[in-house]
Design a protein around this motif. Structure first.
Motif, PDB file in Angstrom:
ATOM      1  N   GLN A 117      40.684 -45.613  -0.606  1.00  0.00           N
ATOM      2  CA  GLN A 117      41.720 -44.806  -1.247  1.00  0.00           C
ATOM      3  C   GLN A 117      41.772 -43.416  -0.641  1.00  0.00           C
ATOM      4  N   THR A 118      40.628 -42.857  -0.306  1.00  0.00           N
ATOM      5  CA  THR A 118      40.604 -41.553   0.363  1.00  0.00           C
ATOM      6  C   THR A 118      41.279 -41.625   1.726  1.00  0.00           C
ATOM      7  N   LEU A 119      41.010 -42.692   2.476  1.00  0.00           N
ATOM      8  CA  LEU A 119      41.648 -42.866   3.786  1.00  0.00           C
ATOM      9  C   LEU A 119      43.160 -42.988   3.654  1.00  0.00           C
ATOM     10  N   TRP A 175      46.776 -35.687  -6.061  1.00  0.00           N
ATOM     11  CA  TRP A 175      47.049 -36.356  -7.336  1.00  0.00           C
ATOM     12  C   TRP A 175      48.256 -37.287  -7.213  1.00  0.00           C
ATOM     13  N   LEU A 176      49.318 -36.806  -6.552  1.00  0.00           N
ATOM     14  CA  LEU A 176      50.514 -37.636  -6.387  1.00  0.00           C
ATOM     15  C   LEU A 176      50.215 -38.864  -5.533  1.00  0.00           C
ATOM     16  N   ALA A 177      49.435 -38.696  -4.467  1.00  0.00           N
ATOM     17  CA  ALA A 177      49.088 -39.842  -3.626  1.00  0.00           C
ATOM     18  C   ALA A 177      48.300 -40.881  -4.414  1.00  0.00           C
ATOM     19  N   CYS A 178      47.411 -40.438  -5.285  1.00  0.00           N
ATOM     20  CA  CYS A 178      46.652 -41.383  -6.121  1.00  0.00           C
ATOM     21  C   CYS A 178      47.569 -42.094  -7.112  1.00  0.00           C
ATOM     22  N   GLN A 179      48.567 -41.382  -7.630  1.00  0.00           N
ATOM     23  CA  GLN A 179      49.517 -42.027  -8.536  1.00  0.00           C
ATOM     24  C   GLN A 179      50.317 -43.110  -7.816  1.00  0.00           C
ATOM     25  N   LEU A 180      50.763 -42.821  -6.607  1.00  0.00           N
ATOM     26  CA  LEU A 180      51.490 -43.830  -5.831  1.00  0.00           C
ATOM     27  C   LEU A 180      50.592 -45.018  -5.511  1.00  0.00           C
ATOM     28  N   GLU A 221      49.517 -50.758  -7.293  1.00  0.00           N
ATOM     29  CA  GLU A 221      48.419 -51.601  -7.782  1.00  0.00           C
ATOM     30  C   GLU A 221      47.426 -51.933  -6.682  1.00  0.00           C
ATOM     31  N   LEU A 222      47.276 -50.996  -5.754  1.00  0.00           N
ATOM     32  CA  LEU A 222      46.297 -51.205  -4.698  1.00  0.00           C
ATOM     33  C   LEU A 222      44.876 -51.046  -5.209  1.00  0.00           C
ATOM     34  N   ASP A 223      44.682 -50.222  -6.246  1.00  0.00           N
ATOM     35  CA  ASP A 223      43.345 -50.089  -6.813  1.00  0.00           C
ATOM     36  C   ASP A 223      42.875 -51.411  -7.406  1.00  0.00           C
ATOM     37  N   ARG A 224      43.767 -52.114  -8.107  1.00  0.00           N
ATOM     38  CA  ARG A 224      43.405 -53.409  -8.684  1.00  0.00           C
ATOM     39  C   ARG A 224      43.232 -54.467  -7.591  1.00  0.00           C
ATOM     40  N   PHE A 225      44.065 -54.402  -6.570  1.00  0.00           N
ATOM     41  CA  PHE A 225      43.984 -55.379  -5.490  1.00  0.00           C
ATOM     42  C   PHE A 225      42.647 -55.281  -4.751  1.00  0.00           C
ATOM     43  N   TRP A 226      42.213 -54.047  -4.446  1.00  0.00           N
ATOM     44  CA  TRP A 226      41.005 -53.883  -3.646  1.00  0.00           C
ATOM     45  C   TRP A 226      39.725 -53.929  -4.470  1.00  0.00           C
ATOM     46  N   SER A 227      39.811 -53.724  -5.769  1.00  0.00           N
ATOM     47  CA  SER A 227      38.586 -53.739  -6.579  1.00  0.00           C
ATOM     48  C   SER A 227      37.891 -55.091  -6.524  1.00  0.00           C
TER      49      SER A 227
END
Length: 420
Positions: free
Chosen positions: A137-139, A104-109, A114-120
């Motif tokens: 994100q899992t990797l 959970w903490l890794a997903c928050q970081l 903003e890597l989720d927005r960058f890669w989407s």
């Protein structure tokens, strides 16, 4: 997995300590038990210290309320009347435990950067429904929490983590071929990724990029030499003492805070002194010209490249170790200079010459450390000499006889003896 209790009688009272353990089967059919979690003590005398409150959802009132857990072979104390629940601890089993907090903490970081927005926008789902951004994100979380190979992620780690629940996905995320294909899709976005990270580090941490640390490392492969001429796996100087394996050289540029700005994978036979010019051009092309200070080992730059750095517009400053051969030429000039205190325990001497400034540093802590190392070696040598002296007395061996012998006690053969 199961609960195991250890009983102990002390001062006329029974104390029970509970652990969650699992069985591990070893070679030869032997089974050993590994403690997974220590739950603590459950006793009758101090119930307020051992009952645990949990939050349960009451469907009747549609709200959460607190419950206290007690073992089934003990009565619920009066203080817990109305919210005490008896539990058969000997019948409890733990199935499929998973790591949740670190994931959970890794997903928050990941979201903070903003890597989720960058890669989407750069990793859309495939026509077959492969969610590349979730695989990535899992990797990333796996590398942060428990670094290992893609095969280990596929075979072991994913099932022991809560990544599937956090991402709302299933085991398809770690299909082994998909993990490797995902890495191939990232390479074309390498420059854009570093631009994005640089901006986020500057916004979040106020990171500055005037001082850059440049170094080289290598990683080797236990494989046959490649036939492809474009393959970067080559024999070269091995920092891992594995000259029998092909390798690649990795050049890395980071800030003093540890934020990477760029990296490059080079052929394994690349000399350190051949890499700096390319790194300078790469940083200048990606981040523009600026007055930066490069910090490097003395084996990386050549005098030709250092001259180019001094003549650049604007000039590129550097801090690099002085070759040992030049130190002897500067020894006389440095001896006459006074020491200047930089901070507590660190003194320096400054020697300006031509377009460069030589800095001789002295650390008091380092001096004490090296003296302790020498004393430890000297002490070991003295003990060895004393043991040798006692052995000579027991065997009645003279000093001259001992000197004529080899270190392991054998006389050299006549062929290896020097001529008289």
């Amino acid at each position: 997995m199961f609960l195991r209790s250890n009983r102990r009688f002390k001062d006329g009272k029974e104390h029970r300590y509970w652990n969650i353990v699992e069985n591990k089967r070893c070679a030869g059919g032997k089974v050993v038990q590994r403690q997974v979690l220590y739950l603590g003590e459950i006793n009758d005398g101090q119930f307020e210290a051992w009952y645990r409150l949990i939050e349960a959802f009451d469907e009747g009132s549609q709200r959460h309320r607190q419950l206290a857990l007690f073992p089934a072979d003990r009565e619920v104390p009066e203080c817990a009347d109305g919210h005490g629940v008896q539990v058969r601890l000997d019948a409890m089993e733990l199935h499929r435990p998973r790591q949740w907090g670190a994931c959970w903490l890794a997903c928050q970081l990941y979201e903070q950067l903003e890597l989720d927005r960058f890669w989407s926008a750069r990793l859309p789902d495939s026509r077959k429904g492969t969610q590349w951004r979730h695989i990535l994100q899992t990797l990333v979380c796996y590398r942060l929490i428990d670094p290992g190979s893609e095969w280990r992620l596929h075979r072991l780690w994913f099932e022991r983590s809560a990544m599937a629940d956090l991402l709302g996905a299933d085991y398809a995320l770690v299909e082994k071929n998909g993990l490797y294909r995902c890495l191939d899709k990232l390479l074309e976005h390498k420059t854009a990724l570093f631009d994005h990270l640089r901006q986020r580090w500057q916004d979040l941490f106020g990171a500055s990029f005037e001082v850059l640390l440049y170094d080289l490392t290598s990683t080797y492969f236990e494989s046959a030499p490649p036939d492809d001429e474009d393959d970067k796996r080559r024999y070269g100087y091995s920092r891992d003492k594995r000259s029998d394996c092909v390798q690649v050289v990795i050049a890395l540029i980071v800030t003093p805070e540890g934020f990477p700005l760029a990296y490059e994978v080079l052929p394994g036979n690349t000399a350190d002194c051949k890499t700096l010019r390319g790194a300078l051009r790469k940083i200048e092309a990606q981040y523009g010209k600026a007055q930066r200070i490069w910090v490097m080992d003395r084996g990386i730059p050549t005098e030709e490249v250092l001259a180019e750095m001094r003549q650049a517009d604007p000039p590129v400053s550097y801090l690099v170790g002085t070759p040992k051969g030049r130190l002897s030429k500067l020894e006389k000039a440095l001896l006459g200079l006074p020491w200047q205190a930089v901070r507590q325990g660190v003194d320096v001497k400054l020697l300006p010459q031509e377009q460069e400034l030589y800095v001789l540093a002295q650390s008091h802590a380092r001096i004490h450390k090296e003296r302790a190392m020498r004393r430890r070696k000297l002490k070991k040598l003295v003990h060895g000499l004393n043991r040798l002296k006692r052995a000579m007395k027991r065997r009645n061996i003279s000093r001259d006889t001992l000197l004529r012998r080899r270190p392991w006690g054998k006389r050299p053969s006549s062929r290896s003896e020097p001529n008289a």
